[in-house]
Design an enzyme around this catalytic site. Structure first.
Site, short mmCIF file in Angstrom:
data_model
loop_
_atom_site.label_atom_id
_atom_site.label_comp_id
_atom_site.label_asym_id
_atom_site.label_seq_id
_atom_site.Cartn_x
_atom_site.Cartn_y
_atom_site.Cartn_z
CG ASP A 58 -2.07 0.95 1.07
OD1 ASP A 58 -2.49 1.20 -0.07
OD2 ASP A 58 -2.56 1.45 2.10
CE1 TYR A 91 -0.01 8.89 4.26
CE2 TYR A 91 2.26 9.62 4.10
CZ TYR A 91 1.02 9.69 4.72
OH TYR A 91 0.84 10.54 5.78
CG HIS A 123 -4.07 10.74 2.43
ND1 HIS A 123 -5.11 10.62 3.33
CD2 HIS A 123 -3.18 9.76 2.77
CE1 HIS A 123 -4.86 9.62 4.17
NE2 HIS A 123 -3.69 9.09 3.86
NE ARG A 151 4.30 14.60 10.69
CZ ARG A 151 3.73 13.69 9.89
NH1 ARG A 151 3.37 12.52 10.38
NH2 ARG A 151 3.55 13.94 8.61
CD GLU A 156 -6.08 4.98 4.55
OE1 GLU A 156 -5.34 4.27 3.83
OE2 GLU A 156 -5.64 5.71 5.47
CD GLU A 179 -5.32 2.90 -0.42
OE1 GLU A 179 -4.55 2.24 -1.16
OE2 GLU A 179 -5.15 3.04 0.80
CG ASP A 223 -5.79 0.56 3.54
OD1 ASP A 223 -5.79 -0.54 4.12
OD2 ASP A 223 -4.95 1.46 3.76
NE ARG A 272 -7.89 6.56 9.53
CZ ARG A 272 -7.16 6.34 8.44
NH1 ARG A 272 -5.92 5.90 8.52
NH2 ARG A 272 -7.69 6.54 7.24
CD GLN A 327 -3.08 3.94 10.69
OE1 GLN A 327 -4.30 3.94 10.50
NE2 GLN A 327 -2.23 4.48 9.83
CE1 TYR A 354 1.73 6.71 14.43
CE2 TYR A 354 2.98 6.59 12.40
CZ TYR A 354 2.46 7.33 13.43
OH TYR A 354 2.67 8.67 13.46
CE LYS A 405 -3.63 1.94 7.19
NZ LYS A 405 -4.37 2.82 6.27
CB THR A 447 -7.42 -4.80 1.98
OG1 THR A 447 -6.52 -4.51 3.06
CG2 THR A 447 -7.23 -3.79 0.86
CB THR A 460 -6.01 7.88 1.31
OG1 THR A 460 -5.83 6.88 2.29
CG2 THR A 460 -7.39 8.51 1.45
CD GLU A 480 -7.35 12.71 3.99
OE1 GLU A 480 -7.57 11.52 3.69
OE2 GLU A 480 -6.87 13.54 3.19
#
Lengths: 403, 403
Positions: free
Chosen positions: A117, A119, A124, A133, A191, A193, A225, A229, A232, A236, A245, A249, A338, A352
């Protein structure tokens, strides 16, 4: 309407012809089918009836033999299928093998080898950076514009559209909590995708260059996907997503061959950073695809992510994935990451769309920060085709059930 | 010495009987073999000659059918094999099917489904933390003592012992560099690990509890998780290792059944943090294994990592990997993570042994910070067995070649 005639402008007309695997009610026998409108052609049976040499690729329980056959065979088979469903003499022969979609069961169309997968959406990645962050100087990590970030996922839990998704349990820990707690995820997300399906394998130690994309990749499909959250977030660091995850899927039952999407090819967004030669696609044919995705919860559209906005192309992802000498196998699947466009209504995840739950969606049946049990999530998409006729991608849908 | 007699104390005597897959010189036909001393028994041919019902599990080109057969079959087959190689009447029948190891080619013994790699050694995790996050208050990440951290790797590049490993190329960037550069990895490393092989699958949505370990896991083997530290360092934030690992993972040609390792079971280290119920093994049988690993470069032993020091057990890893409902498939492989003991000479990677290159090893053929082209890395191991006779694990070896 006779079965070979599809309505004017039908996105699953003879210009499309995606591949799947189906069985008849009450039968365990799976075989390759090709979608035409709201029917499926038993492609292997049709090939046999016509004495076609492609029966050996089509009268099979998975797409893998066709995937492995390579680009020349892919084009030849597609040309043959087009004739079978459009030329009256052939139509007469294959008509008995055309079945209403509503009468068959669709299955996972190929055996998934490795699942990776990526990114690849800048929108995104920036949204995620801003959410998690908020104090960072740059919402992207320093490597983001230099390589398509990716990781391996669990191929054994790739399931076909329509499969219920059991809400996963696991550990979660809010920053202020003294210790983790265990229980069903309370931040279950999706997600949106696009998945790319590798046909032709490669040798270990031999990277696949950018221009090898069309030789190795057979087609694409929509992919959800599913992501927990809360699980994760706690797990992670430092080795990446795992149980957040790996529970499921979902992929569409229909794989659209790249040959059906020639009109949808577009240039990717302008590159803001110089690329190393193995990723530099400035001299290549357009590597993007103009796929218009739609995300619906319980039938209510919540987002329309445009795939054309993806910063990294599928060809770049393939080149990156193999540049270290890693080999490809028939059935390898890789997700784009995503798909999120620049507008709020183009975001491909609830993370999001609701800004990590802060701004719940207002649905006809209530507010949603994340998914509730019983929610049905459906991704659909179309691409521009010849003479303004859309090319439909098979939808991918799944219902959340309690664990 | 007659072929059924192995030297006194041979670690591959009839108390061991690991499984592999071999072919004869000049033949493409693979079949299951069982190691006895420096011979391999063609187990399928022996079963047929004896009219054994296990021929259907053993006269096969991979171990997968045997893996899928389940614990009762595993014990029954092992009991039968033990009789065939120890009871004179059977020995006479099967003698024609015993071949010198030097006369056969060994292959990857099973089809790998998903590959997961864990990070279960506290010593290793603390060393890595001290090297890469020297200013952190704790050398472990906050989640480390609460769950066995893991991630998915690339199953398509799992290779059998003896396969050359091509030095991977990729992007690397030192913190002070303005942009990444591309080229062959200059920090190629190994990780000494133990791999666990899943036999019996599980259903999606149904976690496997701690006490399900022996029902689902067939056996174990040595595993070398080759790692390009420079590629990994640049790519791994935020989604974890990808190309720094995916170029190759080597496993032994021999899978040791858990039944051969009963005497090696030991309690894991004392738990310093309370565990959530699905990981709490305080009431379970001992989940650790006393495996004495040895790491050699070009025949020179550089480390002796003790597997008994691993904080997280394989049973806990299995329970964690499935607690979110992820299913298991026959052929799933999971690595323990680098095995490092508390002493400097017990570290399972060059990263730790040379403290990220600062303190190169002094080998007879020169200094080593990381691996050079031509270096041959060999992992070997033994476990305590009945009456003081060691149980040998099949070695895993690989030579680094330039890309």
């Amino acid at each position: 309407m006779p079965p070979f005639e599809v309505p004017e402008g039908d996105p699953f007309g003879p210009h499309n012809l995606p591949y799947g695997v189906f069985s008849h009610a009450g039968s365990q026998e799976r075989t390759v089918g090709v979608r035409l409108g709201d029917h499926v052609l038993d492609a292997g049976a049709a090939a046999r009836a016509l004495g076609s040499p492609y029966a050996s690729l089509l009268a099979r329980p998975t797409l893998n033999p066709l995937l492995a056959a390579g680009r020349t065979a892919w084009s030849d088979v597609r040309r043959a299928l087009t004739a079978w469903v459009t030329v009256p003499a052939h139509q007469e022969t294959v008509a008995p093998f055309l079945h209403p979609l509503s009468s068959v069961t669709l299955h996972l169309p190929f055996e998934v080898a490795d699942y990776v997968d990526f990114y690849a959406s800048e929108n995104h990645a920036r949204n995620v950076g801003r959410i998690f962050r908020p104090d960072a100087a740059d919402s992207l990590t320093p490597n983001w514009k230099h390589l398509p970030i990716g990781y391996h996922g669990r191929s054994g839990t790739v399931v076909v559209s329509g499969t219920d998704v059991v809400r996963p349990s696991g550990q979660r820990k809010a920053p202020a909590d003294p210790a983790p707690v265990f229980g069903p995820s309370v931040r279950l997300d999706i997600e949106a995708e696009v998945g790319f399906v590798v046909g032709v394998p490669s040798e270990m130690g031999s990277p696949v260059a950018l221009d090898g994309f069309r030789e190795h990749v057979f087609g694409l499909c929509l992919l959800n996907d599913w992501s927990a959250r809360d699980i994760q977030a706690w797990e992670y660091v430092p080795l990446g997503p795992f149980l957040g995850k790996s529970f499921a899927t979902s992929v569409s039952a229909w794989i659209t061959p790249l040959d059906a999407l020639e009109e949808a090819r577009v240039a990717p967004p302008e590159r803001t950073h110089p690329l190393l030669p193995y990723l530099d696609d400035s001299g290549e044919e357009p590597g993007g695809y103009d796929l218009r995705i739609s995300v619906a919860i319980n039938g209510h559209v919540v987002s329309e992510p445009p795939f054309s906005t993806m910063y990294w192309t599928a060809a770049q992802q393939l080149a990156h994935m193999t540049v270290n000498g890693a080999s490809l196998r028939t059935g390898d699947l890789y997700g784009s990451g995503t798909v999120s466009g620049p507008e709020p209504a183009q975001r491909g995840s609830l993370l999001e769309l609701t800004w990590n739950g802060r701004d719940p969606l207002e649905l006809p049946d209530g507010k949603r920060a994340f998914l509730e049990d019983g929610d049905v999530v459906t991704l659909s998409a179309w691409a521009p085709g010849t003479a303004g006729v859309r090319v439909g991608l098979g939808e991918v849908t799944g219902r959340v059930v309690s664990g």
